[in-house]
Design a protein around this motif. Sequence first.
Motif, PDB file in Angstrom:
ATOM      1  N   MET A 186       0.763  -2.118 -11.227  1.00 20.24           N
ATOM      2  CA  MET A 186       2.187  -2.395 -11.450  1.00 20.24           C
ATOM      3  C   MET A 186       2.949  -1.091 -11.251  1.00 20.24           C
ATOM      4  SD  MET A 186       3.834  -4.626 -14.474  1.00 20.24           S
ATOM      5  CE  MET A 186       5.367  -4.079 -15.179  1.00 20.24           C
ATOM      6  N   TYR A 187       3.630  -0.998 -10.104  1.00 20.77           N
ATOM      7  CA  TYR A 187       4.344   0.215  -9.722  1.00 20.77           C
ATOM      8  C   TYR A 187       5.698  -0.134  -9.114  1.00 20.77           C
ATOM      9  CZ  TYR A 187      -0.342   2.115 -10.188  1.00 20.77           C
ATOM     10  OH  TYR A 187      -1.577   2.456 -10.673  1.00 20.77           O
ATOM     11  N   PHE A 188       6.681   0.717  -9.404  1.00 19.61           N
ATOM     12  CA  PHE A 188       8.033   0.519  -8.898  1.00 19.61           C
ATOM     13  C   PHE A 188       8.553   1.818  -8.295  1.00 19.61           C
ATOM     14  CE2 PHE A 188       7.301  -2.459 -12.247  1.00 19.61           C
ATOM     15  CZ  PHE A 188       7.901  -3.627 -11.810  1.00 19.61           C
ATOM     16  N   LEU A 189       9.201   1.710  -7.145  1.00 22.64           N
ATOM     17  CA  LEU A 189       9.864   2.876  -6.578  1.00 22.64           C
ATOM     18  C   LEU A 189      11.051   3.238  -7.478  1.00 22.64           C
ATOM     19  CD1 LEU A 189       9.839   1.932  -2.790  1.00 22.64           C
ATOM     20  CD2 LEU A 189       8.388   3.600  -3.966  1.00 22.64           C
ATOM     21  N   PRO A 249       1.112   9.359  -6.802  1.00 19.95           N
ATOM     22  CA  PRO A 249       1.179  10.829  -6.787  1.00 19.95           C
ATOM     23  C   PRO A 249       2.329  11.388  -7.619  1.00 19.95           C
ATOM     24  CG  PRO A 249       0.765   9.997  -4.578  1.00 19.95           C
ATOM     25  CD  PRO A 249       1.097   8.808  -5.447  1.00 19.95           C
ATOM     26  N   GLU A 250       3.377  10.612  -7.809  1.00 20.25           N
ATOM     27  CA  GLU A 250       4.485  11.027  -8.658  1.00 20.25           C
ATOM     28  C   GLU A 250       3.997  11.349 -10.072  1.00 20.25           C
ATOM     29  OE1 GLU A 250       8.539   8.948 -10.446  1.00 20.25           O
ATOM     30  OE2 GLU A 250       7.570   8.050  -8.708  1.00 20.25           O
ATOM     31  N   ARG A 271       0.932  10.016 -19.282  1.00 16.19           N
ATOM     32  CA  ARG A 271       2.131  10.614 -18.686  1.00 16.19           C
ATOM     33  C   ARG A 271       3.076   9.578 -18.080  1.00 16.19           C
ATOM     34  NH1 ARG A 271      -2.375  12.415 -16.374  1.00 16.19           N
ATOM     35  NH2 ARG A 271      -2.838  11.882 -14.210  1.00 16.19           N
ATOM     36  N   MET A 272       2.664   8.327 -17.986  1.00 16.12           N
ATOM     37  CA  MET A 272       3.565   7.250 -17.558  1.00 16.12           C
ATOM     38  C   MET A 272       4.294   6.726 -18.795  1.00 16.12           C
ATOM     39  SD  MET A 272       1.472   5.179 -14.654  1.00 16.12           S
ATOM     40  CE  MET A 272       1.161   5.887 -13.050  1.00 16.12           C
ATOM     41  N   VAL A 273       5.196   7.526 -19.300  1.00 16.81           N
ATOM     42  CA  VAL A 273       5.859   7.289 -20.580  1.00 16.81           C
ATOM     43  C   VAL A 273       6.682   6.002 -20.573  1.00 16.81           C
ATOM     44  CG1 VAL A 273       7.517   8.257 -22.226  1.00 16.81           C
ATOM     45  CG2 VAL A 273       5.867   9.751 -21.080  1.00 16.81           C
ATOM     46  N   ASP A 274       7.438   5.762 -19.523  1.00 14.52           N
ATOM     47  CA  ASP A 274       8.273   4.560 -19.470  1.00 14.52           C
ATOM     48  C   ASP A 274       7.416   3.296 -19.433  1.00 14.52           C
ATOM     49  OD1 ASP A 274      10.603   6.050 -19.549  1.00 14.52           O
ATOM     50  OD2 ASP A 274      10.815   6.093 -17.367  1.00 14.52           O
ATOM     51  N   ALA A 275       6.319   3.351 -18.715  1.00 17.72           N
ATOM     52  CA  ALA A 275       5.412   2.196 -18.666  1.00 17.72           C
ATOM     53  C   ALA A 275       4.833   1.928 -20.050  1.00 17.72           C
ATOM     54  CB  ALA A 275       4.296   2.435 -17.649  1.00 17.72           C
ATOM     55  N   ASP A 276       4.429   2.991 -20.739  1.00 21.59           N
ATOM     56  CA  ASP A 276       3.887   2.839 -22.089  1.00 21.59           C
ATOM     57  C   ASP A 276       4.909   2.172 -23.005  1.00 21.59           C
ATOM     58  OD1 ASP A 276       1.835   3.606 -24.237  1.00 21.59           O
ATOM     59  OD2 ASP A 276       3.683   4.526 -24.989  1.00 21.59           O
ATOM     60  N   ARG A 277       6.144   2.580 -22.898  1.00 20.95           N
ATOM     61  CA  ARG A 277       7.214   2.001 -23.728  1.00 20.95           C
ATOM     62  C   ARG A 277       7.350   0.500 -23.443  1.00 20.95           C
ATOM     63  NH1 ARG A 277      11.375   5.164 -22.093  1.00 20.95           N
ATOM     64  NH2 ARG A 277      10.394   6.874 -23.182  1.00 20.95           N
ATOM     65  N   ALA A 281       0.839  -1.207   0.000  1.00 23.26           N
ATOM     66  CA  ALA A 281       0.000   0.000   0.000  1.00 23.26           C
ATOM     67  C   ALA A 281       0.872   1.255   0.000  1.00 23.26           C
ATOM     68  CB  ALA A 281      -0.935  -0.011   1.207  1.00 23.26           C
ATOM     69  N   GLU A 282       1.951   1.234   0.750  1.00 21.26           N
ATOM     70  CA  GLU A 282       2.867   2.377   0.809  1.00 21.26           C
ATOM     71  C   GLU A 282       3.476   2.656  -0.563  1.00 21.26           C
ATOM     72  OE1 GLU A 282       7.076   3.605   2.989  1.00 21.26           O
ATOM     73  OE2 GLU A 282       6.070   1.760   3.581  1.00 21.26           O
ATOM     74  N   ILE A 283       3.864   1.611  -1.270  1.00 20.96           N
ATOM     75  CA  ILE A 283       4.453   1.787  -2.603  1.00 20.96           C
ATOM     76  C   ILE A 283       3.431   2.383  -3.561  1.00 20.96           C
ATOM     77  CG2 ILE A 283       5.327   0.538  -4.633  1.00 20.96           C
ATOM     78  CD1 ILE A 283       6.766  -1.310  -2.580  1.00 20.96           C
TER      79      ILE A 283
END
Length: 162
Positions: free
Chosen positions: A88-91, A25-26, A126-132, A17-19
Amino acid sequence: MNLSIRKIKPTDNARVAEIIRTVMPEFDCVGPEYSISDPEVDDMYTAYSMERSAFYVIENQDDEMIYGVGGYGPLANGDADVCELRKMYFLPDVRGYGMGKALLQLCIDQARADNFKVMYLETVYRMVDADRLYRKFGFEDIDGPMGNTGHSACDHFMVKDL
């Protein structure tokens, strides 16, 4: 970093949940129309313990901390053959180590094993790297949402035949 992927455990819920609440918000993905507000965020282990679902964590074996998350499950109010790639999220600390590729491949492989025929995802442009990453794996844009995820603020929808 000595990173590995494993299935979520009940004791991982708070960190997961913290991740999610740190990464979204980033990208300015805050509010009830984004997955950050889903009730399942606080108990991802239970939410993904149902059939044809899986949720994974990226763990650094050196410090046993979780730095990334992601999974899949049936698409809410969708066709039984369609699953959704979810949360799917990464710090920032682990971006660029190839774990996105590894986790996405694992989700695709397991979704196939669970007899899904199509994987769907919702994101924001706006999540450009994820789109790639998604495009490298053969995901293609579609005109609008599928199913009923409740994530009305997402503006980018993609599918991949499994």
